[in-house]
Design a protein around this motif. Structure first.
Motif, PDB file in Angstrom:
ATOM      1  N   LYS A 156      11.677   5.272  52.657  1.00 12.05           N
ATOM      2  CA  LYS A 156      12.787   5.679  51.964  1.00 12.05           C
ATOM      3  C   LYS A 156      13.108   4.376  51.102  1.00 12.05           C
ATOM      4  CE  LYS A 156      18.056   5.436  53.209  1.00 12.05           C
ATOM      5  NZ  LYS A 156      19.340   5.098  54.313  1.00 12.05           N
ATOM      6  N   LYS A 157      13.465   5.093  50.242  1.00 10.29           N
ATOM      7  CA  LYS A 157      13.798   4.215  48.439  1.00 10.29           C
ATOM      8  C   LYS A 157      14.871   3.526  48.024  1.00 10.29           C
ATOM      9  CE  LYS A 157      11.861   8.944  45.404  1.00 10.29           C
ATOM     10  NZ  LYS A 157      11.905   9.377  45.008  1.00 10.29           N
ATOM     11  N   SER A 158      14.177   2.260  47.431  1.00 11.83           N
ATOM     12  CA  SER A 158      15.641   1.133  46.970  1.00 11.83           C
ATOM     13  C   SER A 158      17.150   1.526  46.479  1.00 11.83           C
ATOM     14  CB  SER A 158      15.011  -0.040  47.036  1.00 11.83           C
ATOM     15  OG  SER A 158      14.454  -0.049  45.558  1.00 11.83           O
ATOM     16  N   LYS A 159      18.069   1.047  46.086  1.00 14.70           N
ATOM     17  CA  LYS A 159      18.423   1.688  45.582  1.00 14.70           C
ATOM     18  C   LYS A 159      18.347   0.726  43.884  1.00 14.70           C
ATOM     19  CE  LYS A 159      22.326  -0.326  48.627  1.00 14.70           C
ATOM     20  NZ  LYS A 159      23.867  -1.080  48.616  1.00 14.70           N
ATOM     21  N   SER A 160      16.908  -0.105  43.917  1.00 12.84           N
ATOM     22  CA  SER A 160      17.034   0.293  42.412  1.00 12.84           C
ATOM     23  C   SER A 160      16.342   1.461  42.211  1.00 12.84           C
ATOM     24  CB  SER A 160      16.038  -1.280  41.988  1.00 12.84           C
ATOM     25  OG  SER A 160      14.860  -1.178  42.985  1.00 12.84           O
ATOM     26  N   GLU A 161      15.116   1.990  43.195  1.00 13.84           N
ATOM     27  CA  GLU A 161      13.937   3.292  42.752  1.00 13.84           C
ATOM     28  C   GLU A 161      15.105   3.744  42.372  1.00 13.84           C
ATOM     29  OE1 GLU A 161       9.950   2.047  44.571  1.00 13.84           O
ATOM     30  OE2 GLU A 161      12.066   2.768  45.994  1.00 13.84           O
ATOM     31  N   LEU A 162      16.088   4.655  43.237  1.00 19.26           N
ATOM     32  CA  LEU A 162      16.845   5.507  43.315  1.00 19.26           C
ATOM     33  C   LEU A 162      18.022   5.340  41.033  1.00 19.26           C
ATOM     34  CD1 LEU A 162      18.821   5.746  46.661  1.00 19.26           C
ATOM     35  CD2 LEU A 162      17.425   7.143  45.520  1.00 19.26           C
TER      36      LEU A 162
ATOM     37  N   GLU B 289      17.103   3.876  38.605  1.00 20.79           N
ATOM     38  CA  GLU B 289      15.926   3.780  37.879  1.00 20.79           C
ATOM     39  C   GLU B 289      16.098   6.009  37.902  1.00 20.79           C
ATOM     40  OE1 GLU B 289      14.206   2.626  34.627  1.00 20.79           O
ATOM     41  OE2 GLU B 289      14.790   1.155  36.112  1.00 20.79           O
ATOM     42  N   GLU B 290      15.956   6.259  38.662  1.00 19.07           N
ATOM     43  CA  GLU B 290      16.022   7.715  38.877  1.00 19.07           C
ATOM     44  C   GLU B 290      17.199   8.290  38.043  1.00 19.07           C
ATOM     45  OE1 GLU B 290      14.578   9.650  42.616  1.00 19.07           O
ATOM     46  OE2 GLU B 290      13.015   8.561  42.943  1.00 19.07           O
ATOM     47  N   GLY B 291      18.315   7.976  38.577  1.00 19.79           N
ATOM     48  CA  GLY B 291      18.926   8.809  38.553  1.00 19.79           C
ATOM     49  C   GLY B 291      19.764   7.973  36.646  1.00 19.79           C
ATOM     50  N   LYS B 292      19.013   7.406  35.959  1.00 15.93           N
ATOM     51  CA  LYS B 292      19.567   6.780  34.199  1.00 15.93           C
ATOM     52  C   LYS B 292      18.044   8.043  34.069  1.00 15.93           C
ATOM     53  CE  LYS B 292      18.564   2.778  30.899  1.00 15.93           C
ATOM     54  NZ  LYS B 292      18.073   2.014  30.836  1.00 15.93           N
ATOM     55  N   ALA B 293      16.886   7.796  34.449  1.00 15.36           N
ATOM     56  CA  ALA B 293      16.468   9.169  34.141  1.00 15.36           C
ATOM     57  C   ALA B 293      16.802  10.970  33.430  1.00 15.36           C
ATOM     58  CB  ALA B 293      14.360   9.363  34.601  1.00 15.36           C
ATOM     59  N   ILE B 294      17.346  11.033  34.700  1.00 14.76           N
ATOM     60  CA  ILE B 294      17.882  12.333  34.993  1.00 14.76           C
ATOM     61  C   ILE B 294      19.308  12.727  34.275  1.00 14.76           C
ATOM     62  CG2 ILE B 294      19.226  13.717  36.793  1.00 14.76           C
ATOM     63  CD1 ILE B 294      17.012  12.280  38.470  1.00 14.76           C
ATOM     64  N   SER B 295      20.631  11.391  34.157  1.00 14.34           N
ATOM     65  CA  SER B 295      21.183  11.274  33.727  1.00 14.34           C
ATOM     66  C   SER B 295      20.712  11.979  31.855  1.00 14.34           C
ATOM     67  CB  SER B 295      22.378   9.984  33.355  1.00 14.34           C
ATOM     68  OG  SER B 295      23.308   9.682  32.710  1.00 14.34           O
ATOM     69  N   GLU B 296      20.032  11.086  31.675  1.00 13.25           N
ATOM     70  CA  GLU B 296      19.470  11.884  30.461  1.00 13.25           C
ATOM     71  C   GLU B 296      18.853  13.096  29.992  1.00 13.25           C
ATOM     72  OE1 GLU B 296      19.202   9.235  27.644  1.00 13.25           O
ATOM     73  OE2 GLU B 296      20.435   8.613  28.448  1.00 13.25           O
TER      74      GLU B 296
ATOM     75  N   ALA C  74      23.154  10.251  44.914  1.00 18.50           N
ATOM     76  CA  ALA C  74      22.421   9.787  45.725  1.00 18.50           C
ATOM     77  C   ALA C  74      22.543   8.783  44.197  1.00 18.50           C
ATOM     78  CB  ALA C  74      21.335   9.992  45.992  1.00 18.50           C
ATOM     79  N   ARG C  75      21.571   8.884  43.692  1.00 17.58           N
ATOM     80  CA  ARG C  75      21.508   8.416  42.542  1.00 17.58           C
ATOM     81  C   ARG C  75      22.532   7.915  41.202  1.00 17.58           C
ATOM     82  NH1 ARG C  75      18.268  11.313  44.724  1.00 17.58           N
ATOM     83  NH2 ARG C  75      16.098  10.897  45.236  1.00 17.58           N
ATOM     84  N   GLY C  76      23.419   8.277  41.841  1.00 16.05           N
ATOM     85  CA  GLY C  76      25.213   7.653  40.806  1.00 16.05           C
ATOM     86  C   GLY C  76      25.253   8.452  39.720  1.00 16.05           C
ATOM     87  N   ILE C  77      24.585   9.766  40.122  1.00 17.50           N
ATOM     88  CA  ILE C  77      25.732  10.746  39.679  1.00 17.50           C
ATOM     89  C   ILE C  77      26.341  11.562  39.864  1.00 17.50           C
ATOM     90  CG2 ILE C  77      25.022  12.667  37.094  1.00 17.50           C
ATOM     91  CD1 ILE C  77      22.145  11.629  37.528  1.00 17.50           C
ATOM     92  N   GLY C  78      27.789  12.177  40.200  1.00 18.75           N
ATOM     93  CA  GLY C  78      28.849  13.102  40.101  1.00 18.75           C
ATOM     94  C   GLY C  78      28.772  14.392  39.162  1.00 18.75           C
ATOM     95  N   MET C  79      27.941  15.143  40.188  1.00 16.47           N
ATOM     96  CA  MET C  79      28.263  16.720  38.615  1.00 16.47           C
ATOM     97  C   MET C  79      28.618  17.698  39.688  1.00 16.47           C
ATOM     98  SD  MET C  79      27.133  16.218  35.293  1.00 16.47           S
ATOM     99  CE  MET C  79      26.536  17.428  35.689  1.00 16.47           C
TER     100      MET C  79
END
Length: 469
Positions: free
Chosen positions: A3-9, A11-18, A101-106
């Protein structure tokens, strides 16, 4: 997979947000598939749908998922899917949870290419998650953002208006009219709605040729490719009567030609090689005979197959057109070259046209206004060895001017080397299509420079006789 850690999620969220921020400015092609343990999401502004699908597959995507166009407006992500029937159920909701899960509310919606809502996802907002960027309260800033988004789809819009059936063309024109009025009256909500309608209509505009669907199933399989012979004949008929057809269908026809070439290169040769070769040669003829638009390009005329070296010498020494033999005006030339093979010319032109289209995409170059002067694109080049293979020197020929003091100019064979290129210049027209200006194989050549000035002398003049020292 752990399972991915909070920091990994995060980091993914940051890239997806961009990526989502970028998709607010211009539509992106996306691939969204179930992986072994989680969703796999890939989106890119310039890569086509097949390319993003391949990237997702290389990252472990299964067969369950969707590809299409991603458009983000505010906190709403619209996924316009290519094949609704194969899209998994509740996919919008699944993707929304993936983002949360990656901190993005859409809010996530799945749409068909005709604009029908296939899956509206969850309506509720989630606490602790935010969109890629909140809508600005400043109406001027928001209108400017909407206008930038419109500029991002302008090229596709122009092409759709040029080639779409009348029922689509009328709807697109109406949506554009509503958009412009909303911008003038500074109504951001209306402008955003109209922009979304324009994008959906452009995405849904029927392709001029349905090669893509056949290619997806055929790949480079010789037997399956032969079944597309009817499509090649259909294209040949339309090229004769529709000036813009080759431009509109270029990506699909280029990919079809590449698939045929790959099938013919197989070892051992396929049993139906003759049929495949006939299909490829028909496509070569379409590309070569109809790459021109008025005024005719300098490429096929002076640098295409069927020209002799003597004709090229006359071009240099007598300023005669090598194709017609008629004198031409303008500056004298110091080198003259041409492709000796139609397939080699077409191979080089398709590579250069692809590079020019990528250049337009990357630099966001827009067509001129209707009736305006064409936009001259920067020259594009490709190495001949990269495009034509190891035997490329058998497919080109050329001569260059030789100047000898006290003797008339003459011609000698052009010098070719590993860095010799194919070079082309294109104009971007108001209808969003490219017009070839020139295309030629570019040998290594040193043009004669200006004559060297005499070196100054430091010697003193001799004194007159009788002059005092």
């Amino acid at each position: 997979m752990a399972k991915k850690s909070k920091s990994e999620l995060a980091e993914e969220g940051k890239a997806i947000s961009e990526t989502l921020k970028a998709a607010r400015k211009a539509p992106h092609n996306f691939a969204l598939f179930h992986g072994k343990d989680d969703l796999i999401f890939v989106a890119h502004r310039t890569k086509n749908k097949s390319a993003v699908r391949q990237i997702a597959k290389s990252e472990g995507a299964t067969a369950k998922g969707a590809v299409g166009a991603l458009l983000v407006n505010g906190k709403v992500a619209d996924l316009i899917v290519e094949d609704p029937d194969s899209t998994p159920a509740n996919f919008a909701k699944v993707f929304r949870k993936f983002l949360i899960a990656r901190g993005i509310g859409m809010k996530v919606r799945l749409l068909s290419e005709t604009g029908d809502v296939l899956d509206d996802g969850d309506e509720e907002e989630e606490n602790g998650a935010s969109g890629p960027d909140e809508l600005s309260e400043d109406i001027e800033v928001e209108l400017a953002r909407i206008a930038r988004h419109f500029d991002g789809i302008k090229l596709g819009l122009v092409r759709s208006l040029n080639s779409a059936p009348s029922e689509f063309r009328d709807k697109i024109a109406k949506a554009v009219s509503i958009y412009k009025k909303a911008i003038e009256t500074k109504n951001a909500d209306a402008a955003l709605s109209a922009l979304k309608a324009v994008n959906v209509l452009v995405t849904a505009t029927p392709s001029t040729v349905r090669i893509h669907d056949g290619l997806k199933g055929a790949g480079e399989d010789p037997q399956k490719l032969e079944k597309l012979a009817g499509l090649v004949k259909s294209c040949a008929a339309r090229v004769q009567t529709e000036l813009a057809f080759l431009d509109d269908a270029f990506p699909e026809m280029r990919d079809m030609r590449a698939a045929l070439k790959a099938a013919l290169a197989k070892t051992p040769a396929p049993a139906n090689a003759a049929a495949l070769l006939a299909m490829k040669e028909a496509m070569d003829t379409m590309f070569y005979d109809h790459v021109d638009k008025p005024p005719k390009a300098h490429g096929p005329q002076c640098h295409g197959p069927g020209l002799s070296l003597k004709a090229q010498e006359d071009r240099i020494l007598k300023k005669k057109n090598p194709r017609t033999g008629k004198p031409f005006k303008g500056k004298p030339v110091h080198k003259a070259s041409n492709f000796t093979d139609k397939a080699a010319f077409v191979e080089t032109e398709t590579a250069l046209r692809t590079k020019a289209l990528d250049q337009m995409d990357k630099a966001k170059i827009q067509p001129p206004p209707k009736g305006g002067k064409p936009v001259r694109l920067a020259p594009v080049e490709v190495k001949l060895s990269d495009v034509l293979g190891t035997t490329w020197q058998t497919m080109v020929q050329g001569v260059k001017r030789k100047q000898t003091k006290g003797s008339p100019d003459s011609c000698v064979p052009a010098s070719w080397g590993p860095d010799s290129t194919g070079k082309a210049i294109y104009d971007l027209l108001a209808d969003g299509t490219l017009r070839l200006v020139t295309l030629y194989p570019n040998p290594i050549v040193t043009q004669p420079g200006p004559k060297a000035k005499p070196k100054p002398t430091n010697s003193k003049p001799k004194p007159f006789k009788g002059a005092k020292p």
